[in-house]
Design a protein around this motif. Structure first.
Motif, short mmCIF file in Angstrom:
data_model
loop_
_atom_site.label_atom_id
_atom_site.label_comp_id
_atom_site.label_asym_id
_atom_site.label_seq_id
_atom_site.Cartn_x
_atom_site.Cartn_y
_atom_site.Cartn_z
N THR A 1 106.05 63.47 46.25
CA THR A 1 106.90 64.40 45.51
C THR A 1 106.74 65.77 46.14
N ASP A 2 107.85 66.48 46.37
CA ASP A 2 107.76 67.77 47.04
C ASP A 2 107.43 68.89 46.06
N LEU A 3 107.44 70.13 46.54
CA LEU A 3 107.01 71.27 45.74
C LEU A 3 107.92 71.55 44.54
N ASP A 4 109.16 71.06 44.58
CA ASP A 4 110.10 71.32 43.50
C ASP A 4 110.40 70.08 42.67
N GLY A 5 109.58 69.05 42.84
CA GLY A 5 109.71 67.87 42.01
C GLY A 5 110.69 66.82 42.50
N PHE A 6 111.24 66.98 43.71
CA PHE A 6 112.12 65.96 44.27
C PHE A 6 111.25 64.82 44.79
N SER B 1 118.49 56.82 61.03
CA SER B 1 119.07 55.79 60.16
C SER B 1 119.86 56.35 58.99
N SER B 2 119.89 57.68 58.84
CA SER B 2 120.56 58.26 57.69
C SER B 2 121.83 59.01 58.09
N PRO B 3 122.93 58.80 57.37
CA PRO B 3 124.16 59.55 57.64
C PRO B 3 124.17 60.91 56.96
N VAL B 4 123.08 61.24 56.25
CA VAL B 4 123.02 62.47 55.48
C VAL B 4 121.93 63.39 56.03
N LYS B 5 122.27 64.65 56.22
CA LYS B 5 121.29 65.66 56.64
C LYS B 5 120.61 66.24 55.40
N LEU B 6 119.38 66.72 55.58
CA LEU B 6 118.64 67.36 54.51
C LEU B 6 118.56 68.85 54.77
N ALA B 7 118.82 69.67 53.73
CA ALA B 7 118.74 71.11 53.87
C ALA B 7 118.17 71.72 52.59
N LEU B 8 117.67 72.94 52.70
CA LEU B 8 117.07 73.66 51.58
C LEU B 8 117.83 74.95 51.33
N TYR B 9 117.99 75.30 50.05
CA TYR B 9 118.71 76.51 49.66
C TYR B 9 118.01 77.05 48.42
N LYS B 10 118.03 78.36 48.22
CA LYS B 10 117.46 78.92 47.00
C LYS B 10 118.16 78.33 45.79
N ARG B 11 117.39 77.90 44.81
CA ARG B 11 117.97 77.22 43.66
C ARG B 11 119.03 78.07 42.96
N ARG B 12 118.71 79.31 42.68
CA ARG B 12 119.68 80.16 41.97
C ARG B 12 120.90 80.44 42.83
N GLY B 13 120.70 80.59 44.12
CA GLY B 13 121.83 80.82 45.02
C GLY B 13 122.73 79.60 45.09
N LEU C 1 122.68 66.95 52.12
CA LEU C 1 122.04 67.03 50.82
C LEU C 1 121.31 68.37 50.74
N LEU C 2 121.77 69.25 49.85
CA LEU C 2 121.16 70.56 49.68
C LEU C 2 120.23 70.52 48.47
N LEU C 3 118.95 70.74 48.70
CA LEU C 3 117.98 70.81 47.61
C LEU C 3 117.81 72.27 47.22
N GLY C 4 117.99 72.56 45.94
CA GLY C 4 117.74 73.91 45.45
C GLY C 4 116.26 74.10 45.18
N VAL C 5 115.63 75.03 45.89
CA VAL C 5 114.18 75.20 45.79
C VAL C 5 113.83 76.65 45.44
N GLU C 6 112.65 76.83 44.90
CA GLU C 6 112.21 78.17 44.51
C GLU C 6 111.80 79.01 45.71
N ASP C 7 111.17 78.40 46.70
CA ASP C 7 110.65 79.12 47.87
C ASP C 7 111.03 78.34 49.12
N VAL C 8 112.09 78.78 49.80
CA VAL C 8 112.58 78.06 50.96
C VAL C 8 111.52 77.98 52.06
N LYS C 9 110.83 79.07 52.33
CA LYS C 9 109.83 79.07 53.40
C LYS C 9 108.69 78.09 53.12
#
Length: 221
Positions: A203-208, A164-176, A127-135
């Protein structure tokens, strides 16, 4: 001096829930696509969303023929292709589809040639979350107890999967991320995705939004 009690050690991704307007239709699509066991579905007709929702789900498979098979299955079940058909690139071979409910799925392989016939096997789901500031978002999740498995500066970060989850979590620049999908980065309204974890809801920094793993996440029967 007062100390801050951290709930970080208890945090991990347990499941991913997609909010859809038509539960039965979504069940039929994801069953035909072949990814139903990796997600949960929740019917939320009033959750309005326009344009890019800020995330994508990515499948890693064994070879180009398997990429083509998953893309074909998705299209046959009602998905659209927002960018040119699957193609080779510097990193391998891949394609993108958009499910009828609006969710984007990327199917890819690092192999540029097939070593066997197409299969319906999935090696990894991210699961790739598009975020404004990855760091900043990476640090937010580290502070909540997630462990970084891979990190490439301010461009990408991936967390170690929960047991317990079959899905990994990752972050990517939203526009990218939007550019990679071949769609405009603009979008408003609900993300239409909810993450379940072992800690309290937040709720995280990008509203997820995250909910506790014990919270109900209805799926089609």
């Amino acid at each position: 001096m007062a100390t801050t009690t951290s709930t970080a050690a208890d945090t991990s991704l347990a499941s991913v829930t997609l909010e859809v307007a038509d539960l039965e239709a979504a069940h039929r699509f994801y069953s035909a696509f072949g990814v139903y066991t990796y997600i949960r579905l929740r019917e939320v007709p009033e959750a309005h969303s326009t344009g890019f929702r800020g995330f994508t789900l990515a499948l890693t498979v064994s070879g180009p023929a398997t990429v083509d098979a998953f893309v074909a299955a998705a299209v046959d079940a009602g998905a659209t292709v927002p960018k040119p058909p699957p193609a080779k690139s510097l990193w391998g071979y891949g394609g993108v589809v958009q499910a009828p409910d609006g969710t984007f799925w990327k199917i890819a392989t690092s192999a540029k040639k097939d070593n066997g016939p197409a299969t319906r096997e999935i090696d990894e789901v991210v699961l790739l979350l598009g975020v404004e500031d990855v760091k900043a978002t990476k640090q937010f999740y580290v502070d909540r107890g997630l462990t970084v498995a891979k990190s490439f500066g301010g461009k990408y970060a991936e967390f170690a999967p929960g047991q317990s989850s079959p899905v990994k979590l990752a972050l990517y620049k939203r526009r990218g991320l939007a550019k990679d999908l071949g769609v405009p980065a603009d979008g408003t309204g609900s993300h239409r995705v909810v993450l379940s974890g072992t800690a309290d809801a937040f709720t995280d920094l990008d509203g997820f939004t995250w909910e506790t793993a014990a919270s109900p996440a209805p799926t089609a029967p």
